[in-house]
Design an enzyme around this catalytic site. Sequence first.
Site, PDB file in Angstrom:
ATOM      1  NE  ARG A 178      11.270 -54.721  56.417  1.00 26.29           N
ATOM      2  CZ  ARG A 178      11.990 -55.563  57.173  1.00 26.29           C
ATOM      3  NH1 ARG A 178      11.405 -56.638  57.709  1.00 26.29           N
ATOM      4  NH2 ARG A 178      13.268 -55.355  57.382  1.00 26.29           N
TER       5      ARG A 178
ATOM      6  CG  ASP B  56      17.589 -55.836  61.413  1.00 25.34           C
ATOM      7  OD1 ASP B  56      17.490 -56.484  62.477  1.00 25.34           O
ATOM      8  OD2 ASP B  56      16.959 -56.154  60.390  1.00 25.34           O
TER       9      ASP B  56
END
Length: 555
Positions: free
Chosen positions: A183, A471
């Site tokens: 990603r 996150d």
Amino acid sequence: MTITDIAPPPRAIRQEPVHDRIVPTLTVVGPLHERYEEILTGEALAFVAQLHELFAGARYDRLADRMRHGYEIGNGRNPRFRDDTAHIRDDDTWRVAGAGPGLEDRRVEITGPTDPRMTINALNSGANVWLADQEDATSPTWRNVIGGQLSLYDAIRGQLGYTSPEGKRYEVTAERTPTIVMRPRGWHMEEHHMHFTDRYKRTMAASGSLVDFGLYAFHNATALIAQGRGPYFYLPKLESSEEARLWDQIFSFTEHYLGLPHGTIRATVLIETLPAAFEMEEILYELRDHCAGLNAGRWDYIFSIIKTYRGRGSRFVLPDRNQVTMTVDFMRSYTELLVKTCHRRGAHAIGGMSAFIPNRRDPEQNARALEQVAADKRREAADGFDGTWVAHPDLIPVARAEFDAALGDRPNQLDRQRDDVQVYERHLLNLWIGRPITDAGVHANVSVAVRYIEAWLRGQGAVAIDGLMEDVATAEISRSQIWQWIRQDKSTEEGTEITREYISDLVDQVLSEVERRDGDRFDEAAEVFRDVALSEGFRPFLTTRAYVDHLVQTA
């Protein structure tokens, strides 16, 4: 380090030379640490420079479209299923490319950053897929950006090892490792350690997306194909089918440049913004030659809803973060529509990540976490998802058990067409939950955000806090809720008015509660939090300014 030997673009996009212009260049301005030259080769930088020359302008256009669309929604125009693309949704004949080699069975995917230790843990985890995350789980320090590329380079070639400062040795021991899906950073992120100078002599920071994608694809595509897999990517933060089309053009050009057959690259798109939820079929269509599936990026999706409707009144205000679960109506509508859309077009539907993480030192907490995760994965499997995410290796058996029960020996549930699902615009926009904001919820948002930002400033992108894996996306929810609650003059269930002054005092309280150490960055974290939660204007992403102010010099 400056590269000027740029390979020409393919004939379809070749531009005639102009005498008063210069050859586009990509310049590395960050320090060259050990082995960086193995990633930042002349040939690799030439390729990334070419990506910028051809696609950086379109990137800026798409970012401008985001701002324009956000302004329209803020002024009362709700997102909707587009009239101009109805013919795509109405056409039953088209399908996406689907799973590439090694992506046929995605029932359990582990996510995590790309530092050497976490890379080895992921490869030894037993998951089907590893989401190698250069985005929300990675703090974009220069060492993390290029160090992550080195970890992936070594892992793909079977030469990765790591010894911790304490002397513990980590090595890849799994007989079969997960398929890697990388990603890259989203379109909004820049890479200030690399500068691009275009043919008009304009110099700008490089695109984080193009740097991450370009370096990984250039170095690893051929090696991955030789292993019976391929260059696969997760695409974050997309807001429109036009953004998907841009990625498709980048993939096609990359295949041409590297001599790969068209369709070799495969992408899974995270549907993690509210505008993208209204364009799922169009996104699949634009990427159809390169698309493997969609993922329900739940945490960024919640953040996107708060951000999108931050100024539209009380009916768009969500309660405490822990009350915004996957079973509330608007989240159920979004995920069920995703499964239906994917299976109609031959794409995998991948579920999101439960934030609960195990704790081996606390049996009671561990049991609660495993129970919560099992329930979450059971619901996803029953809804027709083909796979799901976990953030910790100990959760893989729990998730696998739920998907094994639903899938059996089948690699997916593409045969479940979900014709029973009917989702309309009003379902995606009905944010009513009926739960309050509480003093504890406000304090939790401030505490989690400040603690996460402090870790992010130290180079950690995925952090365990209070039994949950945090996150960037979860920190974004926390700070954007605070911003919205203040602007909407909200009070807690206990009667506390949520004001700038109250939140500022809570920041001071959090600083007094945390354990301080020499070299910690809590004072800077508090500064960043106050900027993104208490400023008059809303910062679209907490990471963009914090990156420039605090991480660029961390080389």
